[in-house]
Design a protein around this motif. Sequence first.
Motif, short mmCIF file in Angstrom:
data_model
loop_
_atom_site.label_atom_id
_atom_site.label_comp_id
_atom_site.label_asym_id
_atom_site.label_seq_id
_atom_site.Cartn_x
_atom_site.Cartn_y
_atom_site.Cartn_z
N SER A 1 -2.03 -5.13 5.73
CA SER A 1 -1.80 -6.06 4.62
C SER A 1 -0.37 -6.57 4.67
O SER A 1 -0.11 -7.67 5.13
CB SER A 1 -2.09 -5.37 3.29
OG SER A 1 -1.76 -6.19 2.22
N GLU B 1 2.24 -5.56 6.50
CA GLU B 1 2.83 -5.53 7.85
C GLU B 1 4.35 -5.39 7.80
O GLU B 1 5.07 -5.86 8.66
CB GLU B 1 2.38 -6.75 8.68
CG GLU B 1 0.86 -6.74 8.79
CD GLU B 1 0.26 -7.71 9.79
OE1 GLU B 1 1.04 -8.37 10.51
OE2 GLU B 1 -0.97 -7.78 9.86
N GLY C 1 5.48 -2.15 6.43
CA GLY C 1 5.68 -0.73 6.15
C GLY C 1 5.79 -0.39 4.68
O GLY C 1 6.42 0.59 4.29
N CYS D 1 2.84 -0.94 2.18
CA CYS D 1 1.63 -0.78 1.36
C CYS D 1 0.76 0.40 1.75
O CYS D 1 -0.02 0.88 0.93
CB CYS D 1 0.80 -2.06 1.41
SG CYS D 1 0.02 -2.37 3.02
N GLY D 2 0.80 0.84 2.98
CA GLY D 2 -0.01 1.97 3.42
C GLY D 2 -1.38 1.59 3.95
O GLY D 2 -2.15 2.44 4.37
N THR D 3 -1.72 0.31 3.96
CA THR D 3 -3.05 -0.12 4.44
C THR D 3 -3.29 0.30 5.88
O THR D 3 -4.42 0.65 6.25
CB THR D 3 -3.17 -1.65 4.32
OG1 THR D 3 -2.92 -2.02 2.98
CG2 THR D 3 -4.55 -2.14 4.73
N CYS E 1 2.02 -0.64 11.52
CA CYS E 1 2.54 -2.01 11.52
C CYS E 1 4.00 -2.05 11.92
O CYS E 1 4.46 -3.04 12.50
CB CYS E 1 2.32 -2.67 10.17
SG CYS E 1 3.17 -1.88 8.80
FE1 FES Z 1 1.35 -2.33 4.90
FE2 FES Z 1 1.36 -1.32 7.38
S1 FES Z 1 0.23 -3.00 6.66
S2 FES Z 1 2.26 -0.48 5.61
#
Ligand code: FES
Length: 322
Positions: free
Chosen positions: A270, A272, A274, A276-278, A309
């Motif tokens: 999401s 990209e 570092g 959100c954790g997606t 990411c």
């Molecule tokens: Fe959000 Fe990697 S896409 S932390």
Amino acid sequence: MNTAEPVRELTVVRAEPEAEGVLGITLADPGGGPLPEWTPGAHVDVELPSGLVRSYSLCGRPGDRDAYRIAVLRVADGRGGSEELHTTGLTGRRLTVRGPRNHFPLVPASRYVFVAGGIGITPVLPMLRELSERPDAPAWSLLYGGRSLDTMAFRPELSALRGGEVVLWPQDSHGLPDLDRALTGLPPDTAVYCCGPEGLLEAVRNHTDRLLPPGSLHLERFHAPDRPDLPPTDGGFEVELHRTGTTLRVPTDRTLLDVIRDAVPNVPSSCEQGLCGTCETKVLAGTPDHRDMLLTDEERETGTTMMICVGRSRSARLTLDL
Ligand code: FES
């Protein structure tokens, strides 16, 4: 990867303004079934009609299993997600939602101070609700800043809270938020929560660094802070995708996520950045070079995941559960 995370199609049952430039969206299970539980500070990833994936904090009531509420600030010069949500007829649409996941949990403390800027109120609101409904809750206060009162969402809900102090700080009439008043003279085991623009986060960090013990401050970011690019120091490395049965070379001029997409095109991401954790992925072997803003030092030491990411590798080879 968060493959164990719930992924479901939810229906937009309401999409209406919460404040100037802020769209409130309510999502529910199309069959009326209960949604997964969540805790204050949690967020979900929402796949927009265009396919973009964006993370939004849940701002409803954690005990409400009937619906999720999010609020989206329109950012005209952003990456397109908020603009799309604000300009698409959403009511009745189905959107794919992953999560909830919580990297911003409410930790035990004897006192809480919340500082929110603009749409940064969204993860904070459920925390305040929880504290205001807890009979034995410690003292808490909120300093909530915004460009003007009209742009500040959830004012009626905030004024209904009990047991703490809510200070609204519209900057067009009040100037910059009074952080000295909010953050001076606190007991050492105070937990300070801050979510908002980068300037506010840095100002709060400066105050807490001076006034409170390390670890008192809990931040939720919308963007990675401006900082000099961290150049790859690994000279490139190999990544083995255990479940896919592929090994790929990650050169210095490509991100790990980018390379992984050659073999696993639909790997979720999401922000990209570092944040959100997606893209959190389980590491089976090797030593990650963590470059995210999410994992604590302890989680980096003892945990088994990384954000692909931005993360790279300290070892010549990294094996991931992909
Ligand atoms: Fe959000 Fe990697 S896409 S932390």
